[in-house]
Design an enzyme around this catalytic site. Structure first.
Site, PDB file in Angstrom:
ATOM      1  N   ASP A 122      57.053  23.898  74.153  1.00  0.00           N
ATOM      2  CA  ASP A 122      55.837  24.687  74.275  1.00  0.00           C
ATOM      3  C   ASP A 122      55.315  24.556  75.696  1.00  0.00           C
ATOM      4  O   ASP A 122      55.112  23.442  76.188  1.00  0.00           O
ATOM      5  CB  ASP A 122      54.787  24.193  73.263  1.00  0.00           C
ATOM      6  CG  ASP A 122      53.619  25.157  73.157  1.00  0.00           C
ATOM      7  OD1 ASP A 122      53.783  26.356  73.477  1.00  0.00           O
ATOM      8  OD2 ASP A 122      52.525  24.714  72.754  1.00  0.00           O
ATOM      9  N   HIS A 129      43.813  30.135  80.131  1.00  0.00           N
ATOM     10  CA  HIS A 129      43.749  29.094  79.094  1.00  0.00           C
ATOM     11  C   HIS A 129      43.683  27.702  79.725  1.00  0.00           C
ATOM     12  O   HIS A 129      42.841  26.881  79.334  1.00  0.00           O
ATOM     13  CB  HIS A 129      44.964  29.193  78.172  1.00  0.00           C
ATOM     14  CG  HIS A 129      45.054  28.074  77.169  1.00  0.00           C
ATOM     15  ND1 HIS A 129      44.186  27.956  76.104  1.00  0.00           N
ATOM     16  CD2 HIS A 129      45.895  27.011  77.083  1.00  0.00           C
ATOM     17  CE1 HIS A 129      44.497  26.875  75.402  1.00  0.00           C
ATOM     18  NE2 HIS A 129      45.531  26.276  75.976  1.00  0.00           N
ATOM     19  N   ARG A 138      37.739  18.238  80.520  1.00  0.00           N
ATOM     20  CA  ARG A 138      37.428  17.360  81.658  1.00  0.00           C
ATOM     21  C   ARG A 138      36.293  17.944  82.476  1.00  0.00           C
ATOM     22  O   ARG A 138      36.474  18.295  83.648  1.00  0.00           O
ATOM     23  CB  ARG A 138      38.688  17.189  82.542  1.00  0.00           C
ATOM     24  CG  ARG A 138      39.881  16.530  81.863  1.00  0.00           C
ATOM     25  CD  ARG A 138      41.056  16.385  82.831  1.00  0.00           C
ATOM     26  NE  ARG A 138      41.415  17.665  83.448  1.00  0.00           N
ATOM     27  CZ  ARG A 138      42.242  18.563  82.890  1.00  0.00           C
ATOM     28  NH1 ARG A 138      42.805  18.309  81.730  1.00  0.00           N
ATOM     29  NH2 ARG A 138      42.497  19.685  83.498  1.00  0.00           N
ATOM     30  N   GLU A 194      46.711  28.678  68.191  1.00  0.00           N
ATOM     31  CA  GLU A 194      47.056  29.040  69.557  1.00  0.00           C
ATOM     32  C   GLU A 194      47.882  30.317  69.488  1.00  0.00           C
ATOM     33  O   GLU A 194      48.950  30.342  68.870  1.00  0.00           O
ATOM     34  CB  GLU A 194      47.810  27.907  70.267  1.00  0.00           C
ATOM     35  CG  GLU A 194      46.885  26.720  70.541  1.00  0.00           C
ATOM     36  CD  GLU A 194      47.432  25.707  71.544  1.00  0.00           C
ATOM     37  OE1 GLU A 194      48.667  25.627  71.703  1.00  0.00           O
ATOM     38  OE2 GLU A 194      46.605  25.006  72.172  1.00  0.00           O
ATOM     39  N   GLU A 196      50.382  32.658  70.749  1.00  0.00           N
ATOM     40  CA  GLU A 196      51.495  32.516  71.688  1.00  0.00           C
ATOM     41  C   GLU A 196      52.614  33.490  71.324  1.00  0.00           C
ATOM     42  O   GLU A 196      52.637  34.062  70.231  1.00  0.00           O
ATOM     43  CB  GLU A 196      52.065  31.085  71.644  1.00  0.00           C
ATOM     44  CG  GLU A 196      51.009  30.010  71.859  1.00  0.00           C
ATOM     45  CD  GLU A 196      51.594  28.626  72.166  1.00  0.00           C
ATOM     46  OE1 GLU A 196      52.800  28.541  72.489  1.00  0.00           O
ATOM     47  OE2 GLU A 196      50.834  27.648  72.088  1.00  0.00           O
ATOM     48  N   ASP A 228      50.731  28.254  67.318  1.00  0.00           N
ATOM     49  CA  ASP A 228      50.898  26.818  67.523  1.00  0.00           C
ATOM     50  C   ASP A 228      49.634  26.107  67.030  1.00  0.00           C
ATOM     51  O   ASP A 228      48.756  25.750  67.803  1.00  0.00           O
ATOM     52  CB  ASP A 228      51.154  26.557  69.010  1.00  0.00           C
ATOM     53  CG  ASP A 228      51.338  25.080  69.304  1.00  0.00           C
ATOM     54  OD1 ASP A 228      51.740  24.344  68.403  1.00  0.00           O
ATOM     55  OD2 ASP A 228      51.054  24.669  70.450  1.00  0.00           O
ATOM     56  N   ARG A 232      42.452  19.636  67.328  1.00  0.00           N
ATOM     57  CA  ARG A 232      41.899  19.286  68.644  1.00  0.00           C
ATOM     58  C   ARG A 232      41.374  17.858  68.715  1.00  0.00           C
ATOM     59  O   ARG A 232      41.440  17.226  69.772  1.00  0.00           O
ATOM     60  CB  ARG A 232      40.782  20.262  69.025  1.00  0.00           C
ATOM     61  CG  ARG A 232      41.203  21.699  69.105  1.00  0.00           C
ATOM     62  CD  ARG A 232      42.243  21.927  70.167  1.00  0.00           C
ATOM     63  NE  ARG A 232      42.632  23.336  70.236  1.00  0.00           N
ATOM     64  CZ  ARG A 232      43.685  23.780  70.916  1.00  0.00           C
ATOM     65  NH1 ARG A 232      44.435  22.910  71.591  1.00  0.00           N
ATOM     66  NH2 ARG A 232      43.988  25.051  70.919  1.00  0.00           N
ATOM     67  N   GLN A 235      44.393  15.603  68.875  1.00  0.00           N
ATOM     68  CA  GLN A 235      44.988  15.821  70.203  1.00  0.00           C
ATOM     69  C   GLN A 235      44.197  15.095  71.299  1.00  0.00           C
ATOM     70  O   GLN A 235      44.784  14.440  72.172  1.00  0.00           O
ATOM     71  CB  GLN A 235      45.016  17.333  70.479  1.00  0.00           C
ATOM     72  CG  GLN A 235      45.679  17.735  71.793  1.00  0.00           C
ATOM     73  CD  GLN A 235      45.562  19.249  72.069  1.00  0.00           C
ATOM     74  OE1 GLN A 235      45.081  20.020  71.238  1.00  0.00           O
ATOM     75  NE2 GLN A 235      46.009  19.655  73.240  1.00  0.00           N
ATOM     76  N   TYR A 239      46.531  12.211  73.358  1.00  0.00           N
ATOM     77  CA  TYR A 239      47.400  12.875  74.335  1.00  0.00           C
ATOM     78  C   TYR A 239      47.616  12.139  75.649  1.00  0.00           C
ATOM     79  O   TYR A 239      48.542  12.472  76.395  1.00  0.00           O
ATOM     80  CB  TYR A 239      46.922  14.312  74.583  1.00  0.00           C
ATOM     81  CG  TYR A 239      45.860  14.503  75.641  1.00  0.00           C
ATOM     82  CD1 TYR A 239      46.190  15.094  76.866  1.00  0.00           C
ATOM     83  CD2 TYR A 239      44.542  14.149  75.428  1.00  0.00           C
ATOM     84  CE1 TYR A 239      45.218  15.299  77.840  1.00  0.00           C
ATOM     85  CE2 TYR A 239      43.584  14.348  76.387  1.00  0.00           C
ATOM     86  CZ  TYR A 239      43.918  14.925  77.592  1.00  0.00           C
ATOM     87  OH  TYR A 239      42.962  15.126  78.548  1.00  0.00           O
ATOM     88  N   LYS A 248      49.867  18.481  67.148  1.00  0.00           N
ATOM     89  CA  LYS A 248      50.604  19.747  67.222  1.00  0.00           C
ATOM     90  C   LYS A 248      51.767  19.810  66.238  1.00  0.00           C
ATOM     91  O   LYS A 248      52.158  20.893  65.796  1.00  0.00           O
ATOM     92  CB  LYS A 248      51.204  19.913  68.628  1.00  0.00           C
ATOM     93  CG  LYS A 248      50.203  19.918  69.745  1.00  0.00           C
ATOM     94  CD  LYS A 248      49.570  21.278  69.867  1.00  0.00           C
ATOM     95  CE  LYS A 248      48.746  21.373  71.140  1.00  0.00           C
ATOM     96  NZ  LYS A 248      48.244  22.730  71.333  1.00  0.00           N
ATOM     97  N   THR A 252      54.138  24.756  63.194  1.00  0.00           N
ATOM     98  CA  THR A 252      54.109  25.854  64.170  1.00  0.00           C
ATOM     99  C   THR A 252      54.690  27.062  63.454  1.00  0.00           C
ATOM    100  O   THR A 252      55.806  26.984  62.933  1.00  0.00           O
ATOM    101  CB  THR A 252      54.983  25.519  65.402  1.00  0.00           C
ATOM    102  OG1 THR A 252      54.573  24.258  65.936  1.00  0.00           O
ATOM    103  CG2 THR A 252      54.878  26.586  66.469  1.00  0.00           C
ATOM    104  N   GLU A 363      38.459  27.815  72.808  1.00  0.00           N
ATOM    105  CA  GLU A 363      37.933  28.642  73.900  1.00  0.00           C
ATOM    106  C   GLU A 363      36.929  29.678  73.384  1.00  0.00           C
ATOM    107  O   GLU A 363      35.873  29.871  73.973  1.00  0.00           O
ATOM    108  CB  GLU A 363      39.075  29.381  74.605  1.00  0.00           C
ATOM    109  CG  GLU A 363      40.029  28.484  75.369  1.00  0.00           C
ATOM    110  CD  GLU A 363      41.306  29.242  75.712  1.00  0.00           C
ATOM    111  OE1 GLU A 363      41.356  29.843  76.790  1.00  0.00           O
ATOM    112  OE2 GLU A 363      42.242  29.250  74.887  1.00  0.00           O
TER     113      GLU A 363
HETATM  114 MN    MN Z   1      50.619  25.568  72.327  1.00  0.00          MN
END
Ligand code: MN
Length: 416
Positions: A122, A129, A138, A194, A196, A228, A232, A235, A239, A248, A252, A363
């Site tokens: 991925d 994004h 961040r 997600e 994609e 995907d 969150r 994650q 991560y 994740k 999928t 988002e």
């Molecule tokens: Mn993804």
């Protein structure tokens, strides 16, 4: 537009110019087929009837999976496409009284995974994004990390949990740590999507031999839609420093039809300008992408109860992506790593410049601070149990055949 003996309703995304490949449950075993209009043309049956002269092709079409066809390479794919178009044309060599033996209705067919996913990667190739996620995860720092404009950032995902359209998604449990608290093991409260698209590779390379960017097209068979699914909160805790893992890998989802690069050719276009210019091994003389409209629709339990149709919550386009498929494949093999028939390379979330074109809930709702207000009167920050998400893709332009991807759906089940 070319005409087929299989009726193709106006506005169908499956005319003779598309012919995406899939695998459906036949009466005896899985069969490879192509979508045409509201039907599937049974390639397994056509091979059994001796309609293909190449014995290796006939064998590959009778394996119940696309991997065999993928391994044959671009020349075989192109000649198969030409032959199938011939067989499905008005002037088909198949006798009129025999034609019904080779078609089944798409509505009644049960689709299964079109290919065995050998490896799953991925990427993270949308500038919008990556910028949005940087701002959300961040805050107060430069949103893009220094490597982002220099290489297509990606990670290896879990091939074994790539599932077909319609597979229910069980809300995952995982380690979650709230700000200032101790980690707990609990169902995710931030289940996300997600939006994609992914490409599927065919014939591979030898270990140690990178695929030069100019030759990447020879190795890419076609594309599918990808959702995907992402937890969150899991994650965010797990991560660092090695990247996405259990947030994740629980599932999928992919769409059942693989749309070939040949079918997408009328919609080929230039990708966005890159600044700074990439290093020479990621620079193509003439790079390419495709104009593919993408939509995300959400249907809640309440909406289903009211017999209300799903509500579109985002519209994006594949051509927004900063890094192209050719660059992604060249990068992924630039160290000499191999690819195989059936590898899936997903694009990363495809967000556009406008807030309504963001490809994930984190988002769209800015980490839940601006919940979606649905026509049903409900609000959504992240997905709730019973929510069903459907992603749709198609290419459309005046004077060109409409090329549909179909859709990929998944409904959220409570945690187990
Ligand atoms: Mn993804």
């Amino acid at each position: 537009m070319a005409e087929s003996w299989v009726p193709v309703p106006p506005g169908s995304g499956f005319p003779l110019e598309n012919l995406p490949y899939g695998v459906f449950e036949g009466s005896d075993r899985p069969h490879v087929g192509v979508a045409i209009g509201d039907a599937i043309f049974d390639l397994d049956g056509a091979a059994r009837a001796g309609l293909f002269s190449d014995p290796s092709l006939s064998t590959a079409l009778r394996t119940g999976s696309l991997n065999g066809l993928l391994a044959l390479g671009r020349e075989a794919w192109t000649s198969l496409r030409r032959r199938v178009q011939e067989l499905l044309a008005i002037s088909s060599p198949i006798a009129s009284q025999d034609r019904a033996n080779f078609v089944v209705s798409r509505a009644s067919a049960r689709m299964i995974m079109p290919f065995e996913v050998r490896d799953y990667v991925d990427f993270y190739s949308s500038l919008e994004h990556a910028t949005n996620l940087g701002k959300i995860m961040r805050p107060g720092t430069e949103p893009l990390l220094p490597n982002w404009r220099r290489l297509p950032v990606g990670y290896h995902g879990r091939a074994g949990t790539v599932v077909i359209d319609g597979t229910p998604i069980v809300r995952p449990r995982g380690q979650i740590k709230q700000e200032g608290g101790e980690p707990e093991f609990a169902p995710t409260k931030m289940l996300d999507i997600e939006l994609e698209a992914g490409f599927v590779t065919g014939s591979g390379n030898a270990l140690g031999d990178p695929i030069p960017i100019e030759r990447s097209r020879e190795h890419i068979f076609g594309m599918v839609l990808v959702n995907d699914w992402s937890a969150r909160d899991i994650q965010a805790w797990e991560y660092q420093p090695l990247g996405p893992f259990l947030g994740k890998s629980f599932a999928t989802s992919v769409s059942p039809w693989v749309v070939t690069l040949d079918a997408l050719e009328p919609y080929r276009t230039a990708p966005p300008t890159q600044d700074p210019a990439p290093l020479p091994h990621l620079r193509a003389a003439r790079d390419w992408t495709y104009d593919i409209a993408l939509e995300v629709a959400l249907q809640t339990e309440k909406m289903r109860g009211q017999r209300a149709s799903a509500e579109i919550v985002a519209r994006s386009n594949f051509r927004y992506l900063y890094w192209s498929m050719a660059q992604q494949l060249a990068h992924a093999t630039s160290n000499g790593a191999t690819i195989s028939p059936g590898d899936l390379f997903a694009s990363g979330t495809i967000s556009g410049p406008e807030p309504a074109s963001y490809g994930s809930l984190i988002e769209l709702t800015w980490r839940g601070t601006k919940p979606l207000k649905l026509a049903s009167g409900e609000e959504r920050a992240f997905l709730e149990d019973g929510d069903e998400v459907t992603m749709t893709g198609y290419c459309e332009a005046p004077g060109k055949p409409r090329i549909g991807f179909g859709s990929v759906s998944g409904k959220i089940l409570p945690p187990r």
